[in-house]
Design a protein around this motif. Structure first.
Motif, short mmCIF file in Angstrom:
data_model
loop_
_atom_site.label_atom_id
_atom_site.label_comp_id
_atom_site.label_asym_id
_atom_site.label_seq_id
_atom_site.Cartn_x
_atom_site.Cartn_y
_atom_site.Cartn_z
N ALA A 121 54.76 90.33 79.79
CA ALA A 121 55.76 89.68 79.31
C ALA A 121 56.24 88.62 80.27
N THR A 122 55.74 87.84 79.98
CA THR A 122 55.68 86.14 80.87
C THR A 122 55.81 85.60 79.80
N GLY A 123 56.96 86.01 79.41
CA GLY A 123 58.14 84.91 78.69
C GLY A 123 57.65 83.41 77.84
N ALA A 124 58.16 82.12 77.77
CA ALA A 124 57.78 80.97 77.96
C ALA A 124 58.31 79.81 78.55
N PRO A 125 57.62 79.98 79.77
CA PRO A 125 58.08 78.72 81.28
C PRO A 125 57.89 77.77 80.97
N HIS A 126 56.39 77.08 80.13
CA HIS A 126 55.92 76.17 79.99
C HIS A 126 56.81 75.04 78.62
#
Length: 404
Positions: free
Chosen positions: A97-102
């Motif tokens: 559930a690391t998302g899309a932080p980049h």
């Protein structure tokens, strides 16, 4: 006892943990693992600091975390402190559930120049993300170009345009507020490849733009289709376009405001120019085809600016050993399944789309998938094994109670 590891403590992670609690009751132990020593992910570092009502959803996540069977394990970098293979050996299911932080790359000449900033970095800077505390954006710029026509672009413009008094009640970090108080910005320009009917800006956020103390938004009447065409839009989009049309109305007092916010529609940046730092943006006018896709017309113009902030989308960072779709910027998956025992949820599953609330049904759905797959077979070690591994490696973790 079932053991589930969730990598990432943002909305998708916490909704998945809540779903596991409701599915299994006391017959589950969930570890929410995060690289940062603080929980809540996007809620903390992505939502604008002046949107406290949105951030209030963290109270729901806190309730989930205060149960005995859900544990926050912060200050842990997956891939360095522990591998995916090791986690799969310890847990019945591992959910990414690391998302899309980049940031998605701004792939035009000059995009590596000083003064070009991605929205993840700029938003992280004013929200206190430790990766971006030293960003030092060039706020001595007179003119700023914001590439993108979505809510993140609106957040960035609003934060740049607000007075110090307008931040009262927000949780903007001190270093950002101190810098913004010294800002020299006089003009902000949104650049979007398509027109007013294709924006991804929601009514609430657009409405806020028209209520700023020292800034006035401007649009060009020639960019709009016939007003009768607005009736064919879905209600939310129609409200957004109505706000844009309201910006056309001239008010003598509003025109005296010192900061202008311009909407350049049908505009595609093709090059950033400058002598070591941003000085101008070369823009090509676009037109829409019958499928509402934009294409360049060959007509160019220059936009003078000293800072460019790219708000064109995000991507999930790859993790070694996990199949990845580079074209979509997400983990390769089929309805959340990546490999046996390995899953993904939220933006890591579907890409950066939807709202915070979209992650709730996604989280509940992935736990149903996990339950279907792991059944009632032999159970693994779970958190006891993880704690032993971290003890051997000297990894210092931060729990939710530590953080509190």
């Amino acid at each position: 006892m079932r053991h589930i590891a969730i990598i990432g403590s943002g909305p998708a992670g916490y909704y998945s943990a809540e779903a596991a609690q409701k599915k299994y009751g006391e017959d589950v132990a969930v570890d929410i693992i995060d690289r940062l020593p603080v929980p809540f992910g996007l809620i903390r570092t992505g939502v604008a600091p002046d949107h406290q009502s949105i951030k209030a959803v963290s109270r729901r996540y806190e309730k989930t975390n205060l149960g005995d069977n859900v544990r926050f394990v912060g200050n842990v970098t997956v891939g360095e402190d522990v591998s995916i293979d090791e986690l799969q050996g310890l847990y019945d299911a591992v959910v990414l559930a690391t998302g899309a932080p980049h940031d998605r790359a701004l792939d035009i000449p000059g995009s590596d120049m000083n003064g070009v900033i991605g929205s993840a970095a700029f938003v992280g800077w004013y929200n206190g993300h430790p990766d971006f505390k030293d960003l030092d954006p060039p706020l001595d710029a007179k003119s700023v170009a914001i590439i993108g026509n979505g809510n993140v672009a609106l957040d960035v413009a609003r934060i740049l345009a607000k007075t110090e008094d307008e931040f009262v009640g927000s949780d903007i970090v001190g270093h950002a507020l101190n810098s913004l108080k010294q800002s020299k910005v006089e003009q902000i320009t949104f650049l979007g490849r398509r027109g007013p009917h294709q924006i991804a800006m929601t009514p609430k956020e657009l409405g806020e733009l028209g209520k700023l103390e020292r800034a006035k938004p401007y649009v060009e009447i020639d960019d709009f289709p016939d007003i009768g065409d607005d009736a064919m839009l879905e209600p939310g989009m129609r409200k957004s376009v109505t706000h844009l049309r309201d910006f056309l109305i001239s008010d003598p007092e509003e025109s005296l405001k010192p900061l202008g916010i311009n909407f350049d529609f049908f505009a595609m940046p093709i090059e950033i120019q400058g002598d070591g730092k941003v000085e101008k943006l070369i823009v090509e006018k676009t037109a829409l085809d019958k499928d509402l896709r934009s294409a360049g017309t060959g007509e160019l113009y220059e936009l003078e600016c000293q800072m460019v902030i790219s708000c064109i989308g995000y991507r999930t960072p790859p993790i070694e050993g996990v199949p990845y779709e580079h074209g979509r910027g997400r983990f390769a998956n089929s309805d959340g399944r990546i490999l046996p025992g390995l899953y993904c949820v939220g933006w890591a599953r579907r890409g950066p789309s939807g709202t915070i609330g979209t992650n709730k049904p996604d989280g509940f759905a992935i736990i149903e998938t996990v339950a279907e797959d792991i059944g009632s077979g032999n159970r693994k070690e779970g958190r006891e094994g993880l704690d032993r591994l971290f003890g051997e490696r000297g990894v210092e973790t931060v729990t939710f109670r530590d953080w509190k």
